[in-house]
Every structure is written in structure tokens, then in C-alpha cells.
Design a protein around this motif. Structure first.
Motif, short mmCIF file in Angstrom:
data_model
loop_
_atom_site.label_atom_id
_atom_site.label_comp_id
_atom_site.label_asym_id
_atom_site.label_seq_id
_atom_site.Cartn_x
_atom_site.Cartn_y
_atom_site.Cartn_z
N GLU A 22 0.83 -1.21 0.00
CA GLU A 22 0.00 0.00 0.00
C GLU A 22 0.87 1.26 0.00
O GLU A 22 0.58 2.22 -0.71
CB GLU A 22 -0.94 0.01 1.21
CG GLU A 22 -2.05 -1.00 1.13
CD GLU A 22 -2.80 -1.19 2.41
OE1 GLU A 22 -3.98 -1.59 2.34
OE2 GLU A 22 -2.25 -0.95 3.52
N ALA A 23 1.94 1.25 0.79
CA ALA A 23 2.85 2.39 0.84
C ALA A 23 3.52 2.60 -0.52
O ALA A 23 3.67 3.74 -0.98
CB ALA A 23 3.90 2.20 1.93
N ASP A 24 3.90 1.52 -1.18
CA ASP A 24 4.50 1.62 -2.51
C ASP A 24 3.50 2.21 -3.51
O ASP A 24 3.86 3.07 -4.32
CB ASP A 24 4.98 0.26 -3.01
CG ASP A 24 6.20 -0.25 -2.26
OD1 ASP A 24 6.83 0.53 -1.52
OD2 ASP A 24 6.51 -1.45 -2.40
N ARG A 25 2.25 1.75 -3.45
CA ARG A 25 1.22 2.30 -4.35
C ARG A 25 0.97 3.78 -4.04
O ARG A 25 0.78 4.58 -4.96
CB ARG A 25 -0.08 1.50 -4.21
CG ARG A 25 -0.01 0.16 -4.89
CD ARG A 25 -1.29 -0.65 -4.82
NE ARG A 25 -2.45 0.13 -5.20
CZ ARG A 25 -3.63 0.07 -4.57
NH1 ARG A 25 -3.80 -0.73 -3.54
NH2 ARG A 25 -4.64 0.80 -4.98
N TRP A 26 0.97 4.15 -2.75
CA TRP A 26 0.81 5.56 -2.37
C TRP A 26 1.93 6.39 -2.98
O TRP A 26 1.69 7.45 -3.55
CB TRP A 26 0.79 5.71 -0.84
CG TRP A 26 0.74 7.14 -0.41
CD1 TRP A 26 -0.38 7.90 -0.23
CD2 TRP A 26 1.85 8.00 -0.15
NE1 TRP A 26 -0.03 9.18 0.14
CE2 TRP A 26 1.35 9.26 0.19
CE3 TRP A 26 3.23 7.82 -0.17
CZ2 TRP A 26 2.16 10.34 0.50
CZ3 TRP A 26 4.05 8.90 0.14
CH2 TRP A 26 3.51 10.14 0.47
N THR A 27 3.18 5.90 -2.87
CA THR A 27 4.33 6.61 -3.41
C THR A 27 4.20 6.81 -4.92
O THR A 27 4.38 7.92 -5.43
CB THR A 27 5.63 5.84 -3.09
OG1 THR A 27 5.76 5.74 -1.67
CG2 THR A 27 6.85 6.53 -3.66
N GLU A 28 3.87 5.75 -5.63
CA GLU A 28 3.74 5.83 -7.09
C GLU A 28 2.61 6.78 -7.49
O GLU A 28 2.77 7.60 -8.41
CB GLU A 28 3.47 4.44 -7.66
CG GLU A 28 4.64 3.49 -7.54
CD GLU A 28 4.25 2.04 -7.79
OE1 GLU A 28 3.12 1.78 -8.25
OE2 GLU A 28 5.08 1.17 -7.53
N THR A 29 1.48 6.69 -6.83
CA THR A 29 0.33 7.53 -7.15
C THR A 29 0.62 8.99 -6.83
O THR A 29 0.30 9.89 -7.62
CB THR A 29 -0.93 7.06 -6.40
OG1 THR A 29 -1.17 5.69 -6.75
CG2 THR A 29 -2.14 7.90 -6.74
N THR A 30 1.25 9.24 -5.69
CA THR A 30 1.59 10.62 -5.31
C THR A 30 2.53 11.24 -6.33
O THR A 30 2.32 12.37 -6.79
CB THR A 30 2.23 10.65 -3.91
OG1 THR A 30 1.27 10.14 -2.97
CG2 THR A 30 2.63 12.06 -3.50
N ARG A 31 3.55 10.50 -6.72
CA ARG A 31 4.50 11.02 -7.72
C ARG A 31 3.82 11.28 -9.05
O ARG A 31 4.10 12.28 -9.72
CB ARG A 31 5.66 10.06 -7.90
CG ARG A 31 6.61 10.09 -6.73
CD ARG A 31 7.87 9.33 -7.02
NE ARG A 31 8.81 9.56 -5.94
CZ ARG A 31 9.51 8.61 -5.34
NH1 ARG A 31 9.38 7.36 -5.72
NH2 ARG A 31 10.34 8.91 -4.38
N SER A 32 2.93 10.41 -9.46
CA SER A 32 2.20 10.58 -10.71
C SER A 32 1.36 11.86 -10.67
O SER A 32 1.34 12.64 -11.64
CB SER A 32 1.30 9.37 -10.96
OG SER A 32 0.51 9.56 -12.10
#
Length: 76
Positions: A22-32
Motif C-alpha cells: 500500500e505504501a508503494d502504491r501511495w508513493t507511485e500515485t503521489t508522484r504521478s
């Protein structure tokens, strides 16, 4: 990637630590979202509400890092 799950739990008032996935998905989505022109704080909040369970369900007495610092930690 560094484990930023505790910081995400504090920042977004989660009732449990998010998983590393979930943290990895949050990081990717935030950067996007940031790449699309959304401010860092708004991008982090949007990603949190999309991905993390129970945003704003708990109020913690401590503060967390800025979105920029969380993204830097995630790269370590």
C-alpha cells in the motif's frame, strides 16, 4: 524502498499501519499526481484517500514528515 508505513499512518490518521505494498502504491500515485501538476500535499492526500484504509480515523499527537521527505525516504 524504505519502509514509510509508520509515517503514513501518523500523517493520514490511519487506524493501522499500511502494508508495504500500500505504501508503494501511495508513493507511485503521489508522484504521478505531482507530475500532473498537483501540489505535493494535495497529491499525497488524494493518493491516501484512494489507497490507504481509514484516512482521518485517528488523531495522533505527533506530526509526520512532509510529503517531499516521505518520497525521499521511500527511495532509500
Amino acid at each position: 524502498m524504505a519502509d514509510i508505513t509508520h509515517e503514513l499512518m501518523i500523517r493520514y490518521g490511519l487506524s493501522r499501519r499500511p502494508t508495504v505494498a500500500e505504501a508503494d502504491r501511495w508513493t507511485e500515485t503521489t508522484r504521478s499526481l505531482i507530475r500532473q501538476g498537483v501540489s505535493a500535499n494535495e497529491a499525497g492526500r488524494r493518493a491516501a484517500t484512494q489507497i490507504l484504509p481509514g484516512v482521518d480515523s485517528v488523531v495522533y499527537a505527533s506530526e509526520s514528515d512532509t510529503i517531499e521527505m516521505l518520497l525521499r525516504k521511500a527511495d532509500k
